[in-house]
Design an enzyme around this catalytic site. Structure first.
Site, PDB file in Angstrom:
ATOM      1  N   GLY A  35       0.835  -1.204   0.000  1.00 62.65           N
ATOM      2  CA  GLY A  35       0.000   0.000   0.000  1.00 62.65           C
ATOM      3  C   GLY A  35       0.864   1.247   0.000  1.00 62.65           C
ATOM      4  N   SER A  36       0.303   2.316   0.560  1.00 57.48           N
ATOM      5  CA  SER A  36       0.911   3.649   0.441  1.00 57.48           C
ATOM      6  C   SER A  36       2.283   3.772   1.106  1.00 57.48           C
ATOM      7  CB  SER A  36      -0.026   4.687   1.061  1.00 57.48           C
ATOM      8  OG  SER A  36      -1.314   4.514   0.557  1.00 57.48           O
ATOM      9  N   ALA A  37       2.668   2.804   1.895  1.00 57.20           N
ATOM     10  CA  ALA A  37       3.930   2.929   2.630  1.00 57.20           C
ATOM     11  C   ALA A  37       5.100   3.223   1.687  1.00 57.20           C
ATOM     12  CB  ALA A  37       4.198   1.655   3.431  1.00 57.20           C
TER      13      ALA A  37
END
Lengths: 391, 712
Positions: B386-388
């Site tokens: 995800g956005s990490a």
């Protein structure tokens, strides 16, 4: 003239006696190093017994004129052939026929032990061939190509069947001894040189073709060798050429024999001092025991003693004024010489390993008795040789 | 008559002389060859005989131990009593072995021998005792078989009734079980007959009767004992008894013997060469019959060297505990929604040195309903982050020039013709690069991806121009952070994750927000460390130093080798770009409106980082369920980072109001790290951690379950 009949060849007797002593002594020294399951037999004691039994046979033989052998030659030959055929057909089977190391070569009797017919057949063949030779030469006084070829045919028709029966046992050593006997008889048969050379070159030619074929088409021939009955022969060849490489298999016996003999060096390691375990040391490999303990010096003395034996046989053959006697002794010379050469030669990498006893030295009932029988016949011949003053 | 004789005497002697001459040649050959064999090569033969008289035995030495970063023993060798058997040169006969086994069976106790003995073992035993009887059952044909086949035929003829009497006889079964062990030993190499549960009494009894037991010995032996039970056990790894049979030659060539213990998995395997030590070499002189007459130590063996791990075992214990408790809380709070959730993974390391401080993976086993330590999953399992990973996307955009620092885009749903609409979690309005990180704008990342693909004029619901090569370009950028490539950790195996193979434009957009390729927790930890460390990607390490062994467990030996931080690469991006991403990461944690603000704003140690939520479908029986991977990466303190971490919790239920397990774990482990640090500044490192454990558990293997309430 009759008084001369009892003349004994003390030289020959002394040589055989000495060999007997060497044999029992060597067997005594190898006894502690044998496999545990062989420890129950005291081989040197049993060998003494065989020598005594053999000597009694000699005495019996001396009672008759060896010329009487010619009267029973065919029954003897028949008995020998029947025995070999029984082995071939494995009749009557176990427990009367014994197979060891993959070879069906022995009859087994409950009380007496095992008997190896091929040993006796050697002497029977010598007698038979000598007899045929004399008869032929009496009939065909004048030598022609035709008569020579006829004689050659007679010799081969008698010697090839037992030869083949022994080869398929399989007993390569025995087979080669029969060839040696036949070859020496042919040599002195009187067949003229042109035919002998023709025979020799023919044999060389066929061998040459076989060798050339092997190198030209190694693939199929190798496959044939390895898949047929010759498998075990070809294995021995590999083991002979490279004992170190095949030390786990076919080169094993030669590798350890060479170690034992080689490490004896010039004067040997001394009495009872043997470091190398060699299988079959009480029989075929007895020479390694002598060479390891007493070195080159001891081994040479034994070889010389054996050479003296052959020399003495030649002497008897030359002295005899009866052709039958000379032929008989010649056969014996072929038999003994080849066995000595093959047995010692195989343990020092001159020849491939084959199962053959060293005459008079190796332990063995059938073989020792056979060789003493042969010596009995030779003594008989010598004792009945008439000496001419100016001959 | 006289004439005839004359003729005979002319030719026969001549031919006899030829025969004699041939014989003479043959015998001469014999003498010459004898001379060659005995005099020329005699010494060689003697040398060969002498050479075979010595045989060297290699006795195993204790394996190296492992310590944590503060010198606390983590893996030790526990002394055990062992009974070994060393067969003489050439091996012992079956009868001798049965005799030894019978005598040993009187002295030692074998538990449940009936389970260890097979029918074949019984038959082999019966055969040794009744060889004649067994051989007599063979037919003539069978007697001509090869030895091995013949033996098999003999065993086949041993009937059930022959061996039935053994079944209920515990004593005889023990004898057979011992004989079986003796049969496994190779000549002159010690083999362990029994080394578990050897009582002091058994040991003494056998030692007393050694003279009746040829080849049996009672040496000191050891076994591997992890001091903290399952804590970090996954990475310590295990050893196996005996070298692997499919690689025998390789190990034999390197001085191993067949019965050696060898590192099988984990660090035991990775550092095999360090831990194994050098064997003691004893030269036995044997005589012809194979008996040992003399022995001499040729080389004094050296114990295996010790490893100092980078891990802080105390921190590791706390991290394991936090991860497990948070996982349990999340699952128990929404048991139905979180029914696919089972793992929570954490990697923690020093971003500047690459030293790993703790690695934890806890799993809820839904079959046994128990929590298990599955820490290896940090390296083995890859998930969508995800956005990490948006920090890497922004840096790729800046470096490639498709965006400039401070560039703004308007965040509202994006639609490319023929594909579903894509958006951020809500429309965020105008955002620049820093805001895009702080508030986790997907749309901003889509713009970067489209521009990397060659489309600078995106229009709503229009198709876009797109160059598929851009996929490889952005992956190249990502790999500089360790994403999608090996992190280089000193461990025998690590996954590099799954790379999607369809280079469609929509997938590139998904890639830019961490929704396409998968990464391991370790890769994410290296990625965040690289950003924290101003772009230097450091090789992560589990081992700090190699040290000489000592006799004391509480003291470390001299340093033999120290592993310095190893820079694997510096990312291409300009320092000024990295500064902007760091600032964005700071705002995520520290500024109101940042996605991690509410969990970290009160943390005294100034953390920074990035959150992530990835859609992750689970298929059960062909039916699709939507779940989410919750991730968190971060480091602290912002100005001078000393710890970086990654948290991955796959397959949480896709519900609003979900338990924020990624934040809870992240906050928990950072607190634990800084609390421990403060405590150590005051009281020093707690070196007695181990003794507390031991008092509680008396060092027994069964007690090494995870019970570490002590440290809380």
């Amino acid at each position: 003239m009759q008084t001369k009949n009892t003349k004994l060849d003390y030289t020959l007797i002394s040589i055989v006696l000495l060999l007997g002593i060497v044999s029992c002594f060597a067997l005594y020294t190898v006894q502690p190093g044998l496999r545990p399951d062989l420890q129950d037999d005291q081989f040197y004691l049993k060998q003494i017994v065989w020598y005594i039994v053999g000597s009694m046979f000699i005495v019996v033989i001396m009672l008759f004129d060896y010329d009487r052998l010619r009267q029973i030659v065919w029954p003897l030959y028949a008995i020998g052939m029947i025995a070999l055929l029984m082995l071939f057909f494995n009749f009557p089977g176990e427990p009367f026929i014994r197979t060891a190391n993959g070879a069906t070569s022995w009859f087994s009797f409950p009380a007496i032990g095992t008997i190896q017919p091929s040993e006796f057949m050697k002497v029977i063949l010598i007698i038979t061939l000598a007899h045929v030779l004399v008869k032929h030469n009496d009939i065909h006084k004048k030598r022609t190509n035709k008569s020579d070829l006829l004689l050659l045919f007679k010799i081969l028709i008698l010697s090839v069947p037992p030869m083949l029966l022994i080869a398929v046992q399989p007993d390569l050593g025995g087979f080669l001894v029969f060839i040696a006997i036949t070859a020496s008889i042919i040599l002195i048969s009187g067949i003229r040189w042109r035919i002998l050379f023709g025979l020799l070159f023919g044999a060389l030619f066929i061998t040459g073709i076989l060798v050339a074929a092997y190198f030209l088409f190694p693939g199929p021939i190798q496959t044939f060798l390895e898949e047929s009955i010759f498998k075990y022969v070809s294995g021995r060849f590999y083991g002979w050429l490279q004992p170190e490489k095949f030390v786990q298999t076919s080169g094993n016996q030669l590798y350890y024999a060479l170690l034992a003999i080689g490490s004896g060096q010039l004067v040997g390691k001394g009495l009872m001092d043997m470091e190398v375990y060699v299988a079959e040391r009480q029989t075929d490999m007895i020479f390694t025991a002598i060479a390891e303990q007493f070195g080159f010096v001891g081994a040479s003395i034994v070889v010389t003693l054996l050479f003296l034996l052959i020399y003495r046989l030649i002497h008897v053959a030359l002295q005899s004024n009866d052709v039958f006697g000379s032929y008989l002794v010649t056969g014996m010379i072929g038999m003994f010489s080849f066995q000595i050469f093959q047995n010692i030669g195989m343990s020092i990498q001159l020849l491939p390993i084959t199962g053959l006893p060293l005459p008079f030295l190796s332990y063995g009932g059938s073989s020792t008795i056979t060789y003493l029988l042969a010596i009995g016949i030779v003594l008989n011949i010598h004792s009945r040789t008439k000496e001419y003053m100016f001959d | 008559m006289g004439k005839k004789k004359k003729k005979k005497f002319q030719q026969l002697p001549f031919r006899l002389n030829i025969l004699f001459f041939i014989v003479f040649l043959l015998f001469s050959t014999l003498i010459i060859q004898l001379g060659v064999v005995q005099i020329l090569f005699g010494e060689d033969a003697q040398d060969k005989i002498n050479a075979t008289e010595n045989q060297t035995t290699y006795n195993p030495v204790p394996r190296g131990e492992m310590y944590d970063r503060f010198g606390r023993l983590v893996l030790k060798n526990e002394a055990t009593r062992a009974i070994t058997y060393t067969p003489p040169k050439g091996g012992a006969s079956a009868e001798e072995k049965v005799t030894i086994a019978e005598r040993l069976a009187e002295l030692i106790d074998i538990k449940n021998p009936e389970d260890k003995v097979t029918e074949r073992d019984k038959k082999e035993y019966w055969y040794v005792l009744n060889q004649d009887e067994a051989n007599s059952r063979l037919t003539a044909e069978e007697k001509e078989l090869e030895i091995a086949e013949q033996y098999q035929a003999t065993l086949d003829k041993i009937t059930q009734s022959d061996i039935r009497y053994l079944d209920d006889n515990e004593d005889l079964l023990e004898v057979i079980a011992i004989k079986k062990q003796l049969d496994r030993a190779y000549e002159l190499a010690p083999y362990i007959v029994k080394n578990t549960d050897v009582t002091a009494e058994e040991y003494a009894k056998v030692a007393e009767h050694l003279n009746e037991l040829p080849g049996i010995d009672v040496p000191a032996d050891w076994k591997r004992q992890p001091v903290y039970g399952f804590t970090f056990k996954n990475f310590i790894g295990s050893i196996m008894e005996g070298i692997p049979s499919d690689n025998t030659d390789y190990y034999l060539a390197r001085g191993y013997s067949r019965s050696d213990r060898i590192g099988d998995t984990g660090l035991e395997n990775q550092y095999e060469n360090v831990l194994r030590g050098m064997k003691e070499q004893i030269q036995y002189t044997t005589n012809k019959s194979g008996n040992v007459v003399d022995s001499e130590v040729k080389l004094k063996g050296t114990q295996g060297n010790d490893l100092v791990l980078s891990v802080d075992i105390e921190l590791q214990q706390e991290v394991d505990k936090i991860v497990k408790e948070e996982l349990q809380t999340a699952i128990e709070m929404y048991p139905y929604q979180n029914r696919f959730m089972k793992d929570a993974l954490v990697a923690m390391l020093n971003p500047k040195t690459g030293e790993i401080l703790a690695l934890s993976g806890q799993r809820f086993n839904r079959e046994t309903n128990e929590y298990e330590d599955n820490s290896f999953r940090v390296l083995y399992d890859a998930h969508r982050p995800g956005s990490a990973i948006k920090g890497a996307t922004v840096l790729s955009g800046l470096q490639s020039g498709v965006i400039t620092p401070g560039q703004q885009f308007y965040d509202r749903p994006i639609k490319i013709k023929g594909t579903p609409e894509k958006s951020s979690y809500r429309s965020l309005g105008t955002v620049n690069d820093i805001d895009a990180l702080k508030r986790s704008s997907n749309v901003y990342m889509f713009y970067i991806a489209m521009r990397l693909g060659g489309e600078f004029n995106y229009q709503y619901n229009k198709s876009i121009s797109y160059n598929p090569d851009s996929f490889q370009e952005i992956r190249n950028y990502f790999s500089q952070f360790g994403l999608g490539v090996e992190t280089g950790i000193d461990y025998p195996y690590e996954s590099t994750g799954y790379k999607g193979s369809n280079p469609a434009a929509g997938n590139l957009l998904d890639f830019a927000i961490g929704q396409y390729d998968t990464y391991t927790t370790m890769q994410l930890a290296q990625y965040i460390s690289t950003i924290a460390n101003d772009g230097y990607r450091i090789r992560p390490r589990l081992v700090k130093e190699v040290r000489k062994p000592t006799v004391y467990n509480d003291k470390l030996g001299a340093v033999l080798k120290s592993y310095n931080p190893e820079v694997m690469n510096r990312i291409d991006m300009d320092q000024s770009y990295i500064d902007r991403v760091q600032e964005g990461f700071y705002k995520v944690y520290q500024e109101s409106g940042g996605t991690a603000y509410s969990y970290f704003n009160d943390a005294p140690y100034d953390p920074a980082g990035k959150t992530g939520t990835a859609e992750n479908e689970v298929y059960v029986d062909g039916k699709k369920y939507n779940t989410e991977n919750l991730t968190l990466v971060g480091y602290a303190p912002y100005d001078n980072p000393e710890v970086a971490f990654a948290v991955v919790v796959p397959n949480t239920g896709a519900i609003s109001g979900q338990y924020p397990i990624n934040h809870k774990i992240g906050r928990g482990i950072l607190d634990a790290y800084f609390n421990l640090k403060a405590e150590r500044d005051e009281n020093g490192v707690n070196m007695n951690l181990q003794e507390q454990e031991q008092n509680e558990e008396t060092g027994d293997e069964t007690a090494s379950k995870e019970e570490n309430s002590e440290s809380e």
